[in-house]
Design an enzyme around this catalytic site. Structure first.
Site, PDB file in Angstrom:
ATOM      1  N   ASN A  75      11.210 -28.382  53.629  1.00  0.00           N
ATOM      2  CA  ASN A  75      11.401 -27.248  53.187  1.00  0.00           C
ATOM      3  C   ASN A  75      10.991 -26.292  54.145  1.00  0.00           C
ATOM      4  O   ASN A  75      10.712 -25.182  53.708  1.00  0.00           O
ATOM      5  CB  ASN A  75      10.481 -27.033  51.880  1.00  0.00           C
ATOM      6  CG  ASN A  75      11.170 -27.876  50.654  1.00  0.00           C
ATOM      7  OD1 ASN A  75      12.275 -27.973  50.591  1.00  0.00           O
ATOM      8  ND2 ASN A  75      10.074 -28.216  49.828  1.00  0.00           N
ATOM      9  N   SER A 106       5.915 -33.290  46.110  1.00  0.00           N
ATOM     10  CA  SER A 106       6.267 -34.476  47.122  1.00  0.00           C
ATOM     11  C   SER A 106       4.696 -35.160  47.086  1.00  0.00           C
ATOM     12  O   SER A 106       4.154 -34.512  47.992  1.00  0.00           O
ATOM     13  CB  SER A 106       6.717 -33.943  48.337  1.00  0.00           C
ATOM     14  OG  SER A 106       8.218 -33.426  47.921  1.00  0.00           O
ATOM     15  N   ARG A 165       3.793 -25.168  46.113  1.00  0.00           N
ATOM     16  CA  ARG A 165       3.584 -26.397  45.686  1.00  0.00           C
ATOM     17  C   ARG A 165       4.669 -27.785  46.269  1.00  0.00           C
ATOM     18  O   ARG A 165       4.275 -28.664  45.780  1.00  0.00           O
ATOM     19  CB  ARG A 165       3.537 -26.631  44.124  1.00  0.00           C
ATOM     20  CG  ARG A 165       2.537 -25.549  43.352  1.00  0.00           C
ATOM     21  CD  ARG A 165       2.392 -25.810  42.130  1.00  0.00           C
ATOM     22  NE  ARG A 165       3.693 -25.610  41.406  1.00  0.00           N
ATOM     23  CZ  ARG A 165       3.940 -26.147  39.886  1.00  0.00           C
ATOM     24  NH1 ARG A 165       2.644 -26.637  39.363  1.00  0.00           N
ATOM     25  NH2 ARG A 165       4.878 -25.967  39.312  1.00  0.00           N
ATOM     26  N   ASP A 166       5.216 -27.299  47.145  1.00  0.00           N
ATOM     27  CA  ASP A 166       6.257 -28.567  47.592  1.00  0.00           C
ATOM     28  C   ASP A 166       6.548 -28.311  49.218  1.00  0.00           C
ATOM     29  O   ASP A 166       7.381 -28.451  49.681  1.00  0.00           O
ATOM     30  CB  ASP A 166       7.441 -28.652  46.913  1.00  0.00           C
ATOM     31  CG  ASP A 166       8.134 -29.922  47.049  1.00  0.00           C
ATOM     32  OD1 ASP A 166       7.543 -30.993  47.604  1.00  0.00           O
ATOM     33  OD2 ASP A 166       9.362 -29.982  46.892  1.00  0.00           O
ATOM     34  N   LEU A 167       5.283 -27.687  49.765  1.00  0.00           N
ATOM     35  CA  LEU A 167       5.453 -27.645  51.299  1.00  0.00           C
ATOM     36  C   LEU A 167       5.728 -29.019  52.131  1.00  0.00           C
ATOM     37  O   LEU A 167       4.420 -29.921  51.723  1.00  0.00           O
ATOM     38  CB  LEU A 167       4.323 -26.715  51.816  1.00  0.00           C
ATOM     39  CG  LEU A 167       4.495 -26.005  53.250  1.00  0.00           C
ATOM     40  CD1 LEU A 167       3.507 -24.950  53.318  1.00  0.00           C
ATOM     41  CD2 LEU A 167       4.259 -26.974  54.424  1.00  0.00           C
TER      42      LEU A 167
END
Length: 142
Positions: free
Chosen positions: A11, A43, A5-7
């Site tokens: 990261n 993001s 959920r925040d690739l």
């Protein structure tokens, strides 16, 4: 089964032997885990349309984000810019990523098609898994 959920580029890490690793699983969903309905986390510039709308996400959402990261790595520019979180979120929810070859003409069309398959707005048209995406990538270089 984990949905990151925040690739995003911040990261993704390259190890000394040249392996790619994902970090920061702080908002990841474990298999079977459901997020609070209607919440939007992550993001905004790298969210899939369904994530930006607060809808259910799965691994195809992370593949969409991967497509945005590959697009940015190739062009040097984020696909969904905006003045603030809300503007980026609105763009992620409503706009289609431009075809990579249209923005970077030197990119092989086969790779541009691969990135386009990851950034399909309709998740049913995206690869179903990372294994399927890898297979598509390998075929794009044949």
């Amino acid at each position: 089964g984990v949905v990151h959920r925040d690739l995003k580029p911040g990261n993704v890490f390259l190890t000394e032997p040249g392996e790619v690793r994902l970090g920061d699983f702080g908002i990841a969903l474990l298999p079977g885990e459901r997020p609070k309905r209607g919440t939007v986390v992550g993001s905004a510039a790298y969210m899939s349309p369904e994530q930006a709308l607060g809808a259910r996400v799965d691994g195809r959402s992370d593949l969409y984000s991967l497509g945005l990261v590959l697009h940015e790595l190739t062009t040097g520019r984020k696909v969904f810019e905006g003045e603030d979180f809300a503007a980026k979120l609105r763009r992620a929810a409503t706009e289609t990523a431009p075809f990579l070859s249209a923005v970077a003409p030197d990119v092989p069309v086969s790779f541009a098609r691969f990135v386009a398959s990851l950034t399909e707005r309709d998740r049913a048209l995206r690869p179903r898994s990372a294994v399927e995406a890898l297979s598509l990538l390998r075929k794009s270089w044949i």
